[in-house]
Design an enzyme around this catalytic site. Sequence first.
Site, short mmCIF file in Angstrom:
data_model
loop_
_atom_site.label_atom_id
_atom_site.label_comp_id
_atom_site.label_asym_id
_atom_site.label_seq_id
_atom_site.Cartn_x
_atom_site.Cartn_y
_atom_site.Cartn_z
N SER A 1 73.66 73.25 39.10
CA SER A 1 72.88 72.04 39.38
C SER A 1 71.42 72.36 39.74
O SER A 1 71.13 73.39 40.35
CB SER A 1 73.53 71.30 40.56
OG SER A 1 72.66 70.32 41.06
N TYR B 1 67.81 67.84 36.53
CA TYR B 1 67.35 66.51 36.95
C TYR B 1 65.86 66.53 36.73
O TYR B 1 65.13 67.29 37.40
CB TYR B 1 67.64 66.27 38.43
CG TYR B 1 69.05 65.89 38.76
CD1 TYR B 1 69.70 64.83 38.12
CD2 TYR B 1 69.75 66.55 39.76
CE1 TYR B 1 70.99 64.47 38.44
CE2 TYR B 1 71.05 66.20 40.10
CZ TYR B 1 71.66 65.15 39.43
OH TYR B 1 72.94 64.80 39.76
N THR C 1 70.68 65.61 32.80
CA THR C 1 71.55 64.52 33.31
C THR C 1 70.77 63.21 33.29
O THR C 1 69.66 63.12 33.83
CB THR C 1 72.01 64.85 34.75
OG1 THR C 1 72.80 66.04 34.70
CG2 THR C 1 72.85 63.72 35.33
N LYS D 1 73.70 64.89 29.43
CA LYS D 1 74.91 64.63 30.23
C LYS D 1 74.88 63.21 30.79
O LYS D 1 73.88 62.80 31.39
CB LYS D 1 74.99 65.64 31.39
CG LYS D 1 76.15 65.44 32.35
CD LYS D 1 76.26 66.62 33.30
CE LYS D 1 77.43 66.49 34.26
NZ LYS D 1 77.16 65.66 35.42
N HIS E 1 79.56 60.92 35.74
CA HIS E 1 79.17 61.64 36.95
C HIS E 1 80.34 61.70 37.93
O HIS E 1 80.15 61.66 39.15
CB HIS E 1 77.96 60.95 37.60
CG HIS E 1 76.95 61.89 38.19
ND1 HIS E 1 75.75 62.16 37.60
CD2 HIS E 1 76.96 62.61 39.34
CE1 HIS E 1 75.06 63.00 38.37
NE2 HIS E 1 75.79 63.29 39.42
#
Length: 428
Positions: free
Chosen positions: A170, A193, A219, A299, A323
């Site tokens: 992440s 992100y 994402t 994603k 998610h």
Amino acid sequence: MPHADVTASRRLFLQYLAGSPALAAGMLGTGLVRDLTAACLSVDSTANHTAQQLEQSSTLIASENEALNVFDFRSVAEQVLPPAHYAYLATSVDDDRMLEVNREGFLRFQLRMRRLVDIRQLDTSVRLFGHRWDTPIVIQPTGSNGAFHPDAELAVARAARVKGHLQMLSTVASTPVEEVIAARGGPVWFQLYAAENWTATQAMVKRAEDAGCSAVVLTVDLQGDSNRETVSRGIRRDDRDCTLCHDPNRPRPMHTHLDASSFRITGTPPRTGPPRPRGMTWEYVTRLKNATVMPVLVKGIVTGEDASLCEAYGADGLVVSNHGARAGASGRSTIECLPEVVEAVGGRLPIIIDSGFRRGTDIFKALALGATAVGIGRPYLWGLASFGQAGVEAVLELLRRELEMVMRQAGTTSLDQISPAHIVDRSL
Ligand SMILES: Cc1cc2nc3c(=O)[nH]c(=O)nc-3n(C[C@H](O)[C@H](O)[C@H](O)COP(=O)(O)O)c2cc1C
């Protein structure tokens, strides 16, 4: 109330509880079950028997080797984590109903098992962007693993190495990407992100690339934000001083060398989160593609239209995901979104799917419907919180074993033999 009525009510309640999916799914805290069973000591033998069953079914495992399924780790995680951290792990959106939606989706699809096939040799390997992985079970990106265990993403990476899994890291990990790759002993995929400004995003992508990441996963399902009530309640219940650990001036490892204002991370600790650029559109995928040599995946895709747009704008692959029921209360499970995505993509891009996968049968169903690989989030975090690296390894092992068993039951000895012919869609 007269004693006979109390007894009858308790018996009825216990019978209800014993048959409740909440109990089977381990949704009742062990403390609650213990209190309930204690309250039943004076009732008749039927109720006592039920109470004992409840007590037994809620017994916590003491080591990772005792686990029979991944839910056994959830019960331990709930016990060992502080309320706010467990709530961060557990939360869905609104009333959390989406968690059940993701699970119930699997019931729509039944399996058609085949007999008398030589199943002595099994090959679960899968090829993704030229690399062959031992298993189609992927470790999905989850933020802040330090909230679950001091070894955080390093424990996950070591487990991924031992068990041969692809790991996605992440953007808001607790551990620097360079250290995770060293612990993994090979590349991980970087989950991105996007920052509010492109320069900051580019810097993160460059750092991931330089560190040796072999793909970037953008994402896109939190752009509209998400209403996570359970985590808010957990934070309220937690009476520790969060500022001792959550320093708003200490950015996440992926953000350290950048200007923190680029991310517009706001709010008092621990309620900080990734940036959610509202202006991002499909052109962003092409821009990202042109900015890196890594394959780009998107994603958070849940429709055929968006799957086609991924392809049109240059994505190399996509992740069907809501998610883990944390993006929005759509009422749709990802397994039910998968067929339209598979149809739109027509085999031209790899499709990874996640959200609610807890059993080998779940994984098999997704592969049969056309997914290339299947991701898990919470299950490995339950393992991590419970027993660190050993817990993550045990979760991966359980899922692998379950998948292999279903493959044998269905007479399939490699992933390419798993096909729509193994599925019945009850809704048709
Ligand atoms: C605690 C937690 C943190 C997460 N953090 C991220 C994240 O940082 N980036 C991301 O793309 N997805 C994140 N996710 C979503 C996961 O990547 C994945 O889509 C989801 O967990 C899969 O569903 P499951 O938990 O039901 O297996 C997170 C999920 C959880 C439970």
